[in-house]
Design an enzyme around this catalytic site. Sequence first.
Site, PDB file in Angstrom:
ATOM      1  N   MET A   1     -12.127  -6.147   2.548  1.00 50.80           N
ATOM      2  CA  MET A   1     -12.345  -5.261   3.695  1.00 50.80           C
ATOM      3  C   MET A   1     -11.824  -3.859   3.353  1.00 50.80           C
ATOM      4  O   MET A   1     -11.588  -3.041   4.240  1.00 50.80           O
ATOM      5  CB  MET A   1     -11.666  -5.814   4.941  1.00 50.80           C
ATOM      6  CG  MET A   1     -12.273  -7.160   5.358  1.00 50.80           C
ATOM      7  SD  MET A   1     -12.095  -7.541   7.100  1.00 50.80           S
ATOM      8  CE  MET A   1     -10.328  -7.568   7.296  1.00 50.80           C
TER       9      MET A   1
ATOM     10  N   GLN B   1     -15.089 -10.862  12.698  1.00 50.88           N
ATOM     11  CA  GLN B   1     -13.864 -11.649  12.524  1.00 50.88           C
ATOM     12  C   GLN B   1     -12.664 -11.069  13.265  1.00 50.88           C
ATOM     13  O   GLN B   1     -11.541 -11.502  13.058  1.00 50.88           O
ATOM     14  CB  GLN B   1     -13.553 -11.855  11.044  1.00 50.88           C
ATOM     15  CG  GLN B   1     -13.152 -10.611  10.257  1.00 50.88           C
ATOM     16  CD  GLN B   1     -13.096 -10.890   8.755  1.00 50.88           C
ATOM     17  OE1 GLN B   1     -14.109 -10.995   8.087  1.00 50.88           O
ATOM     18  NE2 GLN B   1     -11.899 -11.015   8.216  1.00 50.88           N
TER      19      GLN B   1
ATOM     20  N   SER C   1      -0.678  -6.705   1.458  1.00 43.59           N
ATOM     21  CA  SER C   1      -1.751  -6.774   2.442  1.00 43.59           C
ATOM     22  C   SER C   1      -2.067  -5.349   2.895  1.00 43.59           C
ATOM     23  O   SER C   1      -1.168  -4.504   2.957  1.00 43.59           O
ATOM     24  CB  SER C   1      -1.273  -7.606   3.643  1.00 43.59           C
ATOM     25  OG  SER C   1      -2.054  -7.325   4.783  1.00 43.59           O
TER      26      SER C   1
ATOM     27  N   HIS D   1      -5.840  -7.002  -4.272  1.00 44.32           N
ATOM     28  CA  HIS D   1      -7.255  -6.837  -4.641  1.00 44.32           C
ATOM     29  C   HIS D   1      -7.391  -6.544  -6.131  1.00 44.32           C
ATOM     30  O   HIS D   1      -8.299  -7.035  -6.795  1.00 44.32           O
ATOM     31  CB  HIS D   1      -7.883  -5.672  -3.860  1.00 44.32           C
ATOM     32  CG  HIS D   1      -7.914  -5.871  -2.383  1.00 44.32           C
ATOM     33  ND1 HIS D   1      -7.281  -5.030  -1.502  1.00 44.32           N
ATOM     34  CD2 HIS D   1      -8.505  -6.825  -1.616  1.00 44.32           C
ATOM     35  CE1 HIS D   1      -7.494  -5.437  -0.267  1.00 44.32           C
ATOM     36  NE2 HIS D   1      -8.226  -6.527  -0.301  1.00 44.32           N
TER      37      HIS D   1
END
Length: 316
Positions: free
Chosen positions: A30, A61, A185, A37
Amino acid sequence: VRLITTVEGFSKELESERSGGRSVGLVPTMGYLHGGHLSLIARARSECDTVAATIFVNPLQFGPGEDLDDYPRDLDSDLLVLGRAGADIAFAPTVREMYPEEPLARVRVEGLSEDLEGRSRPGHLEGVATVVAKLFAMAGRCRAYFGEKDYQQLLLVERLVSDLSFPVEVVRCPTVREPDGLAVSSRNSRLGDGERRTAAALYRALEAGRERVEAGERSPERVREAMVSVLAAEPGAVLDYAEVAGASDLSVPCALGDRELRLLVAATVGPVRLIDNLGVTPPGSAAAARNPGSRARDHTSDEPAARPAGGRKAAP
Ligand code: PAF
Protein backbone atom coordinates in the site's frame (compact mmCIF):
# COMPACT_ATOMS: atom_id res chain seq x y z
CA VAL A 1 11.45 1.80 -12.43
CA ARG A 2 8.65 1.81 -15.02
CA LEU A 3 5.49 3.38 -13.63
CA ILE A 4 2.25 1.80 -14.89
CA THR A 5 -1.15 3.09 -13.86
CA THR A 6 -3.60 1.03 -15.93
CA VAL A 7 -4.76 -2.53 -15.34
CA GLU A 8 -4.38 -3.34 -19.02
CA GLY A 9 -0.86 -1.90 -19.15
CA PHE A 10 0.19 -3.86 -16.06
CA SER A 11 -1.16 -7.18 -17.33
CA LYS A 12 0.41 -6.70 -20.77
CA GLU A 13 3.77 -5.68 -19.33
CA LEU A 14 4.01 -8.78 -17.15
CA GLU A 15 2.79 -11.01 -19.98
CA SER A 16 5.49 -9.59 -22.21
CA GLU A 17 8.16 -10.22 -19.52
CA ARG A 18 7.08 -13.86 -19.27
CA SER A 19 6.94 -14.34 -23.02
CA GLY A 20 10.53 -13.07 -23.12
CA GLY A 21 11.39 -15.95 -20.79
CA ARG A 22 11.63 -13.85 -17.62
CA SER A 23 10.14 -14.97 -14.31
CA VAL A 24 8.06 -12.41 -12.43
CA GLY A 25 8.20 -11.52 -8.73
CA LEU A 26 5.23 -9.53 -7.38
CA VAL A 27 5.37 -7.42 -4.21
CA PRO A 28 1.90 -6.08 -3.31
CA THR A 29 2.04 -3.00 -1.04
CA MET A 30 0.00 0.00 0.00
CA GLY A 31 3.05 2.24 -0.49
CA TYR A 32 4.90 4.51 1.95
CA LEU A 33 7.64 1.95 1.63
CA HIS A 34 9.84 0.96 4.57
CA GLY A 35 12.52 -1.58 5.46
CA GLY A 36 9.95 -4.39 5.55
CA HIS A 37 8.95 -3.74 1.96
CA LEU A 38 12.61 -3.43 0.98
CA SER A 39 13.27 -6.90 2.36
CA LEU A 40 10.43 -8.26 0.18
CA ILE A 41 11.82 -6.47 -2.89
CA ALA A 42 15.35 -7.73 -2.14
CA ARG A 43 14.10 -11.31 -1.85
CA ALA A 44 12.10 -11.00 -5.08
CA ARG A 45 15.12 -9.41 -6.77
CA SER A 46 17.30 -12.37 -5.77
CA GLU A 47 14.78 -14.97 -7.01
CA CYS A 48 13.08 -13.47 -10.07
CA ASP A 49 14.11 -11.85 -13.34
CA THR A 50 11.51 -9.09 -13.23
CA VAL A 51 10.30 -7.47 -10.01
CA ALA A 52 6.97 -5.63 -9.95
CA ALA A 53 5.71 -3.78 -6.88
CA THR A 54 2.12 -2.63 -6.59
CA ILE A 55 1.23 0.53 -4.69
CA PHE A 56 -2.45 0.86 -3.93
CA VAL A 57 -4.19 1.97 -0.75
CA ASN A 58 -7.18 -0.34 -1.07
CA PRO A 59 -10.35 1.35 0.25
CA LEU A 60 -12.14 -2.00 0.46
CA GLN A 61 -10.00 -3.09 3.40
CA PHE A 62 -10.70 -0.02 5.55
CA GLY A 63 -13.86 0.09 7.65
CA PRO A 64 -15.90 3.21 8.42
CA GLY A 65 -13.96 5.37 10.90
CA GLU A 66 -10.64 3.67 10.13
CA ASP A 67 -7.56 5.50 8.88
CA LEU A 68 -8.12 5.39 5.09
CA ASP A 69 -7.79 9.18 4.75
CA ASP A 70 -4.87 9.40 7.18
CA TYR A 71 -2.99 6.42 5.75
CA PRO A 72 0.43 7.81 4.74
CA ARG A 73 1.06 8.19 1.01
CA ASP A 74 4.07 9.45 -0.98
CA LEU A 75 4.23 8.05 -4.50
CA ASP A 76 7.21 10.13 -5.67
CA SER A 77 9.34 8.96 -2.81
CA ASP A 78 8.12 5.35 -3.24
CA LEU A 79 9.24 5.40 -6.88
CA LEU A 80 12.71 6.57 -5.87
CA VAL A 81 12.89 3.88 -3.18
CA LEU A 82 11.79 1.22 -5.67
CA GLY A 83 14.34 2.38 -8.23
CA ARG A 84 17.15 2.23 -5.66
CA ALA A 85 15.99 -1.22 -4.52
CA GLY A 86 16.20 -2.53 -8.09
CA ALA A 87 12.50 -3.04 -8.79
CA ASP A 88 11.61 -2.93 -12.50
CA ILE A 89 7.92 -2.06 -12.47
CA ALA A 90 5.67 -0.02 -10.17
CA PHE A 91 1.93 -0.48 -10.66
CA ALA A 92 0.13 2.43 -9.00
CA PRO A 93 -3.49 2.58 -10.19
CA THR A 94 -6.12 5.04 -9.03
CA VAL A 95 -9.13 3.81 -7.06
CA ARG A 96 -11.27 4.40 -10.15
CA GLU A 97 -8.95 2.28 -12.27
CA MET A 98 -9.10 -0.61 -9.80
CA TYR A 99 -12.80 -0.26 -9.01
CA PRO A 100 -14.62 1.47 -11.89
CA GLU A 101 -17.80 0.39 -10.10
CA GLU A 102 -18.56 -0.68 -6.55
CA PRO A 103 -17.51 -4.35 -6.77
CA LEU A 104 -20.36 -6.82 -6.33
CA ALA A 105 -18.01 -9.79 -6.38
CA ARG A 106 -15.98 -10.12 -3.19
CA VAL A 107 -13.65 -12.83 -2.00
CA ARG A 108 -14.01 -14.34 1.45
CA VAL A 109 -11.73 -16.99 2.91
CA GLU A 110 -14.01 -18.74 5.43
CA GLY A 111 -12.44 -19.81 8.69
CA LEU A 112 -9.54 -17.37 8.43
CA SER A 113 -11.53 -14.15 8.25
CA GLU A 114 -13.79 -14.17 11.31
CA ASP A 115 -11.43 -13.89 14.26
CA LEU A 116 -8.50 -11.77 15.42
CA GLU A 117 -8.26 -9.03 12.78
CA GLY A 118 -11.60 -10.13 11.32
CA ARG A 119 -13.32 -9.63 14.67
CA SER A 120 -11.76 -6.23 15.33
CA ARG A 121 -11.99 -4.98 11.76
CA PRO A 122 -15.16 -6.39 10.16
CA GLY A 123 -14.79 -6.59 6.38
CA HIS A 124 -11.04 -5.91 6.47
CA LEU A 125 -9.87 -9.37 5.46
CA GLU A 126 -12.55 -9.66 2.79
CA GLY A 127 -11.23 -6.40 1.36
CA VAL A 128 -7.68 -7.76 1.43
CA ALA A 129 -8.68 -11.06 -0.20
CA THR A 130 -10.63 -9.24 -2.91
CA VAL A 131 -7.84 -6.86 -3.89
CA VAL A 132 -5.17 -9.57 -3.73
CA ALA A 133 -7.31 -11.81 -5.96
CA LYS A 134 -7.64 -8.93 -8.43
CA LEU A 135 -3.88 -8.28 -8.39
CA PHE A 136 -3.17 -11.98 -8.96
CA ALA A 137 -5.68 -12.10 -11.83
CA MET A 138 -3.97 -9.09 -13.43
CA ALA A 139 -0.41 -10.26 -12.79
CA GLY A 140 -0.70 -13.86 -13.99
CA ARG A 141 1.95 -16.47 -13.25
CA CYS A 142 4.40 -15.16 -10.64
CA ARG A 143 5.94 -15.57 -7.23
CA ALA A 144 4.29 -13.20 -4.73
CA TYR A 145 6.11 -11.95 -1.64
CA PHE A 146 4.24 -11.36 1.64
CA GLY A 147 5.58 -10.52 5.10
CA GLU A 148 4.87 -12.56 8.23
CA LYS A 149 4.13 -9.29 10.04
CA ASP A 150 0.52 -9.63 8.78
CA TYR A 151 0.36 -13.30 9.68
CA GLN A 152 -3.41 -13.79 9.36
CA GLN A 153 -3.30 -12.06 5.97
CA LEU A 154 -0.46 -14.34 4.90
CA LEU A 155 -2.38 -17.53 5.77
CA LEU A 156 -5.45 -16.15 4.05
CA VAL A 157 -3.50 -15.36 0.85
CA GLU A 158 -2.01 -18.86 0.86
CA ARG A 159 -5.52 -20.40 1.06
CA LEU A 160 -6.82 -18.00 -1.57
CA VAL A 161 -4.14 -19.23 -3.97
CA SER A 162 -4.67 -22.92 -3.30
CA ASP A 163 -8.49 -22.81 -3.18
CA LEU A 164 -8.89 -20.65 -6.30
CA SER A 165 -5.93 -22.12 -8.25
CA PHE A 166 -4.12 -18.89 -8.96
CA PRO A 167 -0.84 -19.59 -10.81
CA VAL A 168 1.04 -17.93 -7.97
CA GLU A 169 3.64 -19.19 -5.53
CA VAL A 170 3.37 -17.32 -2.23
CA VAL A 171 6.74 -16.65 -0.60
CA ARG A 172 6.73 -16.02 3.16
CA CYS A 173 9.20 -13.39 4.33
CA PRO A 174 10.24 -12.75 7.97
CA THR A 175 9.12 -9.64 9.84
CA VAL A 176 11.64 -6.80 9.87
CA ARG A 177 12.11 -5.17 13.28
CA GLU A 178 13.63 -2.01 14.68
CA PRO A 179 16.45 -2.58 17.20
CA ASP A 180 13.94 -2.41 20.11
CA GLY A 181 11.78 -5.09 18.45
CA LEU A 182 9.03 -2.90 16.99
CA ALA A 183 7.89 -4.42 13.70
CA VAL A 184 8.39 -1.92 10.90
CA SER A 185 5.14 -0.60 9.45
CA SER A 186 4.04 2.41 7.42
CA ARG A 187 1.75 3.35 10.30
CA ASN A 188 4.76 3.79 12.66
CA SER A 189 5.38 7.12 10.94
CA ARG A 190 2.25 8.46 12.71
CA LEU A 191 3.62 7.73 16.21
CA GLY A 192 5.01 10.57 18.35
CA ASP A 193 8.28 9.98 20.25
CA GLY A 194 6.63 8.76 23.46
CA GLU A 195 4.16 6.64 21.52
CA ARG A 196 7.01 5.18 19.50
CA ARG A 197 8.65 3.97 22.75
CA THR A 198 5.36 2.57 24.02
CA ALA A 199 4.83 0.72 20.74
CA ALA A 200 7.82 -1.53 21.45
CA ALA A 201 5.71 -3.10 24.23
CA LEU A 202 3.93 -5.22 21.62
CA TYR A 203 7.15 -7.07 20.89
CA ARG A 204 8.01 -7.30 24.59
CA ALA A 205 4.58 -8.88 25.17
CA LEU A 206 5.25 -11.45 22.46
CA GLU A 207 8.66 -12.20 23.95
CA ALA A 208 7.06 -12.68 27.38
CA GLY A 209 4.62 -15.17 25.86
CA ARG A 210 7.37 -16.97 24.02
CA GLU A 211 9.47 -17.28 27.19
CA ARG A 212 6.52 -18.91 28.96
CA VAL A 213 6.00 -21.44 26.18
CA GLU A 214 9.70 -22.20 25.96
CA ALA A 215 9.81 -22.67 29.74
CA GLY A 216 7.26 -25.48 29.29
CA GLU A 217 3.98 -23.67 30.06
CA ARG A 218 1.12 -25.76 28.67
CA SER A 219 -1.80 -23.47 29.47
CA PRO A 220 -2.74 -21.07 26.65
CA GLU A 221 -4.48 -18.87 29.23
CA ARG A 222 -1.29 -18.40 31.28
CA VAL A 223 0.71 -17.57 28.16
CA ARG A 224 -1.96 -15.09 27.24
CA GLU A 225 -1.80 -13.55 30.72
CA ALA A 226 1.96 -13.08 30.37
CA MET A 227 1.44 -11.09 27.18
CA VAL A 228 -1.49 -9.08 28.56
CA SER A 229 0.44 -8.08 31.70
CA VAL A 230 3.24 -6.50 29.64
CA LEU A 231 0.77 -4.40 27.69
CA ALA A 232 -1.32 -3.58 30.77
CA ALA A 233 1.80 -2.02 32.34
CA GLU A 234 1.93 0.50 29.48
CA PRO A 235 -0.64 3.24 30.11
CA GLY A 236 -0.24 4.48 26.52
CA ALA A 237 -1.23 1.14 24.97
CA VAL A 238 -4.85 0.00 24.67
CA LEU A 239 -4.94 -3.76 24.23
CA ASP A 240 -7.21 -5.21 21.56
CA TYR A 241 -6.18 -8.86 21.73
CA ALA A 242 -3.32 -11.11 22.82
CA GLU A 243 -3.82 -14.68 21.63
CA VAL A 244 -2.08 -18.03 21.24
CA ALA A 245 -3.04 -19.96 18.11
CA GLY A 246 -2.04 -22.92 16.00
CA ALA A 247 0.46 -21.62 13.46
CA SER A 248 -1.04 -23.43 10.48
CA ASP A 249 -4.69 -22.38 10.83
CA LEU A 250 -4.94 -19.98 13.80
CA SER A 251 -7.21 -22.42 15.64
CA VAL A 252 -7.41 -22.20 19.44
CA PRO A 253 -5.24 -24.82 21.11
CA CYS A 254 -6.70 -26.54 24.22
CA ALA A 255 -3.20 -27.17 25.54
CA LEU A 256 0.19 -26.21 24.24
CA GLY A 257 1.73 -29.52 23.32
CA ASP A 258 2.74 -30.74 19.99
CA ARG A 259 2.07 -28.02 17.50
CA GLU A 260 3.86 -25.00 16.15
CA LEU A 261 2.23 -21.92 17.64
CA ARG A 262 1.77 -18.30 16.73
CA LEU A 263 1.42 -15.60 19.37
CA LEU A 264 -0.54 -12.60 18.08
CA VAL A 265 -1.17 -9.17 19.59
CA ALA A 266 -3.00 -6.02 18.58
CA ALA A 267 -3.08 -2.73 20.49
CA THR A 268 -3.74 0.92 19.85
CA VAL A 269 -0.99 3.39 20.70
CA GLY A 270 -1.91 7.05 20.25
CA PRO A 271 -3.66 7.34 16.88
CA VAL A 272 -2.35 4.05 15.51
CA ARG A 273 -3.58 0.48 15.73
CA LEU A 274 -0.59 -1.88 15.65
CA ILE A 275 -0.39 -5.64 15.18
CA ASP A 276 2.47 -8.09 15.61
CA ASN A 277 3.09 -11.81 16.01
CA LEU A 278 5.80 -14.34 16.77
CA GLY A 279 6.25 -18.03 16.04
CA VAL A 280 7.09 -20.39 18.88
CA THR A 281 7.65 -24.12 19.17
CA PRO A 282 6.74 -25.82 22.47
CA PRO A 283 9.76 -27.69 23.92
CA GLY A 284 9.59 -31.45 23.64
CA SER A 285 7.03 -31.26 20.83
CA ALA A 286 7.41 -33.21 17.62
CA ALA A 287 7.91 -29.87 15.91
CA ALA A 288 10.84 -29.04 18.21
CA ALA A 289 12.37 -32.48 17.59
CA ARG A 290 12.15 -31.92 13.82
CA ASN A 291 13.77 -28.53 14.13
CA PRO A 292 16.03 -28.45 17.21
CA GLY A 293 17.06 -25.03 18.48
CA SER A 294 14.45 -23.36 16.29
CA ARG A 295 13.39 -19.81 17.10
CA ALA A 296 11.26 -17.54 15.01
CA ARG A 297 13.62 -15.85 12.60
CA ASP A 298 12.76 -12.20 12.26
CA HIS A 299 15.14 -9.65 10.83
CA THR A 300 16.34 -6.71 12.84
CA SER A 301 16.50 -3.83 10.44
CA ASP A 302 20.16 -3.14 9.66
CA GLU A 303 19.36 -0.60 7.00
CA PRO A 304 17.71 2.71 7.68
CA ALA A 305 13.95 2.74 7.16
CA ALA A 306 13.00 4.14 3.78
CA ARG A 307 11.80 7.16 5.71
CA PRO A 308 12.47 8.38 9.24
CA ALA A 309 10.03 6.97 11.75
CA GLY A 310 7.97 9.90 12.55
CA GLY A 311 -14.53 -17.06 19.36
CA ARG A 312 -12.23 -18.73 16.95
CA LYS A 313 -12.77 -22.30 15.92
CA ALA A 314 -11.24 -24.82 18.31
CA ALA A 315 -8.46 -27.06 17.19
CA PRO A 316 -9.70 -30.41 15.97
O1 PAF B 1 -0.29 -5.83 3.44
C1 PAF B 1 -0.67 -4.90 2.69
O2 PAF B 1 0.06 -3.91 2.46
C2 PAF B 1 -2.03 -4.95 2.05
O3 PAF B 1 -2.96 -5.58 2.90
C3 PAF B 1 -2.03 -5.62 0.67
C4 PAF B 1 -1.63 -7.09 0.75
C5 PAF B 1 -1.09 -4.88 -0.27
C6 PAF B 1 -3.44 -5.57 0.07
O4 PAF B 1 -3.90 -4.27 -0.06
